[in-house]
Design a protein around this motif. Sequence first.
Motif, mmCIF file in Angstrom:
data_model
loop_
_atom_site.group_PDB
_atom_site.id
_atom_site.type_symbol
_atom_site.label_atom_id
_atom_site.label_comp_id
_atom_site.label_asym_id
_atom_site.label_seq_id
_atom_site.Cartn_x
_atom_site.Cartn_y
_atom_site.Cartn_z
ATOM 1 N N MET A 193 0.822 -1.206 0.000
ATOM 2 C CA MET A 193 0.000 0.000 0.000
ATOM 3 C C MET A 193 0.860 1.262 0.000
ATOM 4 O O MET A 193 0.494 2.271 -0.620
ATOM 5 N N ARG A 194 1.985 1.228 0.691
ATOM 6 C CA ARG A 194 2.887 2.390 0.674
ATOM 7 C C ARG A 194 3.444 2.617 -0.726
ATOM 8 O O ARG A 194 3.512 3.760 -1.198
ATOM 9 N N LEU A 195 3.836 1.550 -1.392
ATOM 10 C CA LEU A 195 4.327 1.684 -2.758
ATOM 11 C C LEU A 195 3.212 2.134 -3.693
ATOM 12 O O LEU A 195 3.425 2.964 -4.589
ATOM 13 N N ALA A 196 2.011 1.619 -3.477
ATOM 14 C CA ALA A 196 0.877 1.976 -4.324
ATOM 15 C C ALA A 196 0.521 3.456 -4.194
ATOM 16 O O ALA A 196 0.082 4.080 -5.162
ATOM 17 N N LEU A 197 0.711 4.027 -3.016
ATOM 18 C CA LEU A 197 0.393 5.444 -2.822
ATOM 19 C C LEU A 197 1.305 6.315 -3.680
ATOM 20 O O LEU A 197 0.850 7.307 -4.273
ATOM 21 N N THR A 198 2.584 5.964 -3.764
ATOM 22 C CA THR A 198 3.509 6.706 -4.626
ATOM 23 C C THR A 198 3.116 6.570 -6.088
ATOM 24 O O THR A 198 3.113 7.558 -6.843
ATOM 25 N N ILE A 199 2.771 5.354 -6.498
ATOM 26 C CA ILE A 199 2.364 5.134 -7.887
ATOM 27 C C ILE A 199 1.085 5.904 -8.197
ATOM 28 O O ILE A 199 0.927 6.471 -9.284
ATOM 29 N N ALA A 200 0.161 5.949 -7.239
ATOM 30 C CA ALA A 200 -1.095 6.676 -7.449
ATOM 31 C C ALA A 200 -0.831 8.154 -7.708
ATOM 32 O O ALA A 200 -1.467 8.766 -8.577
ATOM 33 N N LEU A 201 0.101 8.746 -6.978
ATOM 34 C CA LEU A 201 0.430 10.154 -7.187
ATOM 35 C C LEU A 201 1.052 10.365 -8.566
ATOM 36 O O LEU A 201 0.681 11.310 -9.290
ATOM 37 N N ILE A 202 1.970 9.496 -8.942
ATOM 38 C CA ILE A 202 2.639 9.639 -10.244
ATOM 39 C C ILE A 202 1.635 9.513 -11.379
ATOM 40 O O ILE A 202 1.598 10.342 -12.308
ATOM 41 N N VAL A 203 0.796 8.486 -11.336
ATOM 42 C CA VAL A 203 -0.163 8.259 -12.420
ATOM 43 C C VAL A 203 -1.206 9.372 -12.461
ATOM 44 O O VAL A 203 -1.650 9.781 -13.540
ATOM 45 N N ALA A 204 -1.602 9.879 -11.299
ATOM 46 C CA ALA A 204 -2.570 10.979 -11.274
ATOM 47 C C ALA A 204 -2.004 12.205 -11.986
ATOM 48 O O ALA A 204 -2.704 12.859 -12.776
ATOM 49 N N VAL A 205 -0.741 12.531 -11.742
ATOM 50 C CA VAL A 205 -0.113 13.694 -12.378
ATOM 51 C C VAL A 205 0.015 13.477 -13.884
ATOM 52 O O VAL A 205 -0.302 14.364 -14.687
ATOM 53 N N VAL A 206 0.462 12.291 -14.281
ATOM 54 C CA VAL A 206 0.596 12.001 -15.714
ATOM 55 C C VAL A 206 -0.769 12.035 -16.393
ATOM 56 O O VAL A 206 -0.918 12.581 -17.500
ATOM 57 N N GLY A 207 -1.776 11.480 -15.743
ATOM 58 C CA GLY A 207 -3.123 11.498 -16.308
ATOM 59 C C GLY A 207 -3.662 12.909 -16.475
ATOM 60 O O GLY A 207 -4.319 13.225 -17.474
ATOM 61 N N GLU A 208 -3.384 13.758 -15.502
ATOM 62 C CA GLU A 208 -3.824 15.153 -15.609
ATOM 63 C C GLU A 208 -3.143 15.867 -16.761
ATOM 64 O O GLU A 208 -3.751 16.698 -17.440
ATOM 65 N N MET A 209 -1.874 15.551 -16.994
ATOM 66 C CA MET A 209 -1.156 16.175 -18.107
ATOM 67 C C MET A 209 -1.707 15.727 -19.454
ATOM 68 O O MET A 209 -1.929 16.539 -20.351
ATOM 69 N N ILE A 210 -1.936 14.437 -19.591
ATOM 70 C CA ILE A 210 -2.348 13.893 -20.886
ATOM 71 C C ILE A 210 -3.821 14.162 -21.166
ATOM 72 O O ILE A 210 -4.204 14.507 -22.289
#
Length: 263
Positions: A193-210
Amino acid sequence: MNAGNRRLVGLNWLGSFAVLCAFIALWWTASHAGWVSRVFLPTPQATFASLLDGLNLSGGSGNGELLAFTQATVGRMVQGWLLASLFGVLLGAAIGVSPAVRAWVQPTLEFIRPLPASALLPLAISIFGLNPGMVLFVVAFGAMWPVLLATVHGFAAVEPRLSEVARCLQMSRAAFIWKMGLPNAMPDILAGMRLALTIALIVAVVGEMIASQSGLGQAILLAARAFRASDLFAGIVLLGLIGFVSNALLAFAEKRLLRWQQP
């Protein structure tokens, strides 16, 4: 915590603070000495001023747009992470308790797991369109895998004698999962879950950009296109703070939940 441990923690915090100060000093020197043009590398003072202005904390005419973008990104990250954690634990428990199911599903998991979530954005856009639900789906999908695989590993590592005890006690599968499997898998689940939280932030930012969705990703992209370096760096600093605070909170919760493991 004894005196020795408290001293070690204090030294670690002091060392971390010294490294941060050294990094900021190097940044200040590079920008003021002209090593890199201020068009691309603003001063720390300018970045801090943009950060306060964007969060409407400067006491001046700040518009507070950065605060609204931050709320959107954090909300998207947390929602996707919660969905990923829920489905990751449920699917992982269902797979992990059965050696036969693990043998059947493992090749498929290994095939899908390496796929970057950002690569699925075009497919998600074609299915869901350009809307917040599309970004949320991609965030949840990308963040689910660390939780899923950690849960499978945690349940697969249950001591075989516990399974024998459960059979002797005629425990149902659900009772075994709740009373024996889940406590055994909890350290792995929380790490996932700790690793998933970091991935969630990264994907959220990339998704917002695209996908051009409101959030820090879009704010950083627009600032870069307009050569507003201080606003761009303010967004990056905010992303770092979000990641640091969220990881610290989850680490604290993990420590509290796993107190029973400590000697």
